[in-house]
Write a protein that holds these residues in place. Structure first.
Motif, PDB file in Angstrom:
ATOM      1  N   LYS A 131       0.827  -1.210   0.000  1.00  0.00           N
ATOM      2  CA  LYS A 131       0.000   0.000   0.000  1.00  0.00           C
ATOM      3  C   LYS A 131       0.858   1.256   0.000  1.00  0.00           C
ATOM      4  O   LYS A 131       0.718   2.127  -0.865  1.00  0.00           O
ATOM      5  N   ILE A 135       2.133   3.951  -3.222  1.00  0.00           N
ATOM      6  CA  ILE A 135       1.921   5.400  -3.103  1.00  0.00           C
ATOM      7  C   ILE A 135       3.225   6.149  -3.358  1.00  0.00           C
ATOM      8  O   ILE A 135       3.256   7.143  -4.098  1.00  0.00           O
ATOM      9  N   THR A 178      -7.935  -5.232  -0.425  1.00  0.00           N
ATOM     10  CA  THR A 178      -6.662  -4.534  -0.512  1.00  0.00           C
ATOM     11  C   THR A 178      -6.312  -4.197  -1.950  1.00  0.00           C
ATOM     12  O   THR A 178      -5.852  -3.082  -2.246  1.00  0.00           O
ATOM     13  N   SER A 181      -8.420  -1.269  -3.118  1.00  0.00           N
ATOM     14  CA  SER A 181      -8.024  -0.009  -2.490  1.00  0.00           C
ATOM     15  C   SER A 181      -6.763   0.556  -3.132  1.00  0.00           C
ATOM     16  O   SER A 181      -6.650   1.769  -3.326  1.00  0.00           O
ATOM     17  N   ILE A 182      -5.820  -0.305  -3.481  1.00  0.00           N
ATOM     18  CA  ILE A 182      -4.586   0.143  -4.136  1.00  0.00           C
ATOM     19  C   ILE A 182      -4.889   0.745  -5.500  1.00  0.00           C
ATOM     20  O   ILE A 182      -4.335   1.783  -5.883  1.00  0.00           O
ATOM     21  N   VAL A 185      -6.604   4.205  -5.018  1.00  0.00           N
ATOM     22  CA  VAL A 185      -5.621   5.216  -4.615  1.00  0.00           C
ATOM     23  C   VAL A 185      -4.769   5.627  -5.812  1.00  0.00           C
ATOM     24  O   VAL A 185      -4.472   6.815  -5.999  1.00  0.00           O
ATOM     25  N   GLN A 326      -5.495   6.630   0.959  1.00  0.00           N
ATOM     26  CA  GLN A 326      -5.467   5.258   1.450  1.00  0.00           C
ATOM     27  C   GLN A 326      -6.171   5.154   2.796  1.00  0.00           C
ATOM     28  O   GLN A 326      -6.946   4.221   3.038  1.00  0.00           O
ATOM     29  N   GLN A 330      -9.739   3.026   3.287  1.00  0.00           N
ATOM     30  CA  GLN A 330      -9.840   1.964   4.296  1.00  0.00           C
ATOM     31  C   GLN A 330     -10.996   2.223   5.254  1.00  0.00           C
ATOM     32  O   GLN A 330     -11.751   1.307   5.599  1.00  0.00           O
ATOM     33  N   THR A 362       0.188   1.910   8.933  1.00  0.00           N
ATOM     34  CA  THR A 362      -0.550   3.156   9.131  1.00  0.00           C
ATOM     35  C   THR A 362       0.305   4.170   9.873  1.00  0.00           C
ATOM     36  O   THR A 362       0.343   5.359   9.505  1.00  0.00           O
ATOM     37  N   SER A 365       3.022   5.468   7.576  1.00  0.00           N
ATOM     38  CA  SER A 365       2.434   6.448   6.667  1.00  0.00           C
ATOM     39  C   SER A 365       2.243   7.790   7.361  1.00  0.00           C
ATOM     40  O   SER A 365       2.528   8.852   6.786  1.00  0.00           O
TER      41      SER A 365
END
Length: 406
Positions: A131, A135, A178, A181-182, A185, A326, A330, A362, A365
């Motif tokens: 993830k 990014i 997952t 979501s990737i 994003v 992201q 989530q 998280t 990030s």
């Protein structure tokens, strides 16, 4: 006067170097500590039943929280601009992690999905690392393609090929939540980088077509994706978890049944301390507790948007926006699954759900976001200092001219 000016300049320089985004730190600390309390409340019965230890899950999450806090500090002080040079290695490392999990005997199987690796007693989920890796890669590549970002095959599409590779490898586990979501994003980062809307709509339509065919390729997949529409008709199969979540939410009402007083966590609601932690929060603390969680989450997201907007460096700005996207996706995926708006995909709620890999990534990030904030604030203060210095020099100029004329 000169001495006072120099002292003020040194004090400003010291403040710039020591700047820390306390708004971000305090808000995520509240969320993580609250999550720790709720994990204990949601899991102590299961901990006693499975491990004869009511604090088993609490202790494990506390260990991950300490590790995550240390990593947050490291990444907060590590200059984010160095990720430009590290980007190729991050991509290769991500692909390597996704490949080794597919090797028989290496990947750890849970409920029919091979998404984890056991390392020194800890269970790691490689897709969580992908993830943040994706990014960083997309922010770096798109920041370099600004002069021709409106060209599809030269500007927009090449970086997305790497995202497609990530998507395929994650779907082999399988992990639809997952992987999706990737991809989302990636699309949002491309949009923020200046890609044409027509290109993004075309790619989105293609992704939707692929998802449609994937869902219809096997009956169980289709039932999993549409089971949230009529959970009571599938109450003993795909709809069971969602029905139990509804019962928990209804039991909590506005003010909740009280901390520790959940009934659904007594082996009625599966994954009560992980994917469905919001249902337990709703049951014990009610709508007021859920509102407090979302207020804090929206504050963190808003802070991230502000950091990305203020950052004048394209790479840093895209990186900040990608992290915020992201986090927000989530949150939406998890909350949507708990209340039946979206399919159940196994996406954890940031900061609150039990799970070491998710919590650690998280916090990493957030550490990167805090570093972008540090750098951006330092540059803002430097510009203000330069402007004040220039203004003072302008005010002195007429007096110097007058003195010289005499």
């Amino acid at each position: 006067m000169l001495i006072v000016t120099e002292v003020n300049a040194l004090e400003e320089e010291k403040q710039r170097k020591l700047y820390i985004d306390w708004y971000l730190i305090v808000s995520i600390s509240f969320l993580a500590l609250f999550g720790l309390v709720m994990i204990y409340s949601a899991s102590f019965v299961q901990g006693y039943e499975r491990y004869s230890n009511i604090t088993h899950f609490f202790d494990r999450q506390l260990q991950w929280l300490i590790i995550s806090a240390i990593l947050f500090t490291v990444f907060m002080f590590f200059p984010y601009r160095h990720y430009r040079k590290l980007s190729p290695f991050i991509v290769l490392g991500s692909i390597f992690l996704l490949l080794i999990i597919l090797i028989p005997g290496v990947g750890h199987d849970v409920n029919g999905a091979t998404r984890w690796i056991n390392i020194a007693g800890f269970t790691i989920q490689p897709s969580e690392f992908v993830k943040i890796g994706s990014i960083i890669y997309l922010a770096y590549v798109y920041s370099r393609k600004q002069s021709y970002i409106n060209k599809f095959f030269k500007g927009v599409m090449p970086p997305l090929i790497v995202v497609i590779v990530f998507f395929i490898l994650i779907m082999m586990q399988p992990d639809l939540g997952t992987a999706t979501s990737i991809v989302l994003v990636a699309g949002l980062i491309a949009f923020c980088s200046g890609a044409r809307m027509l290109h993004l709509i075309s790619l989105g339509s293609l992704a939707g077509w692929a998802l449609y065919h994937y869902a219809h390729s096997a009956p169980y997949r289709l039932n999993r994706l549409v089971g949230h529409r009529n959970p009571f008709e599938l109450e003993q199969t795909e709809g069971f978890q969602l029905v139990q979540s509804y019962i928990a939410i209804a039991h909590g009402g506005v003010s909740g049944a009280g901390l520790g007083q959940s009934v659904q966590k007594l082996f009625y609601l599966p994954e009560a301390h992980t994917d469905f932690i919001l249902a337990i929060i709703s049951e014990e603390l009610g709508l007021l507790g859920i509102a407090a969680v979302f207020i804090l989450m929206f504050f963190v997201i808003g802070r991230g948007v502000l950091i990305g907007t203020r950052c004048r460096d394209t790479f840093g700005s895209l990186l900040a926006f990608g992290i915020v996207f992201q986090l927000g996706i989530q949150m939406i995926f998890n909350a949507g699954a708990v209340n039946g708006i979206l399919p159940i995909t196994g996406i954890p709620f940031p900061f609150l759900s039990y799970g070491g890999s998710s919590l650690m990534i998280t916090f990493i990030s957030m550490g990167i976001l805090a570093n972008i904030s540090r750098r951006t604030e330092r540059e803002r203060q430097e510009r203000r200092s330069d402007e004040r210095h220039f203004s003072m020099e302008e005010r002195k100029t007429p007096f110097r001219k007058a003195a010289s004329s005499k």
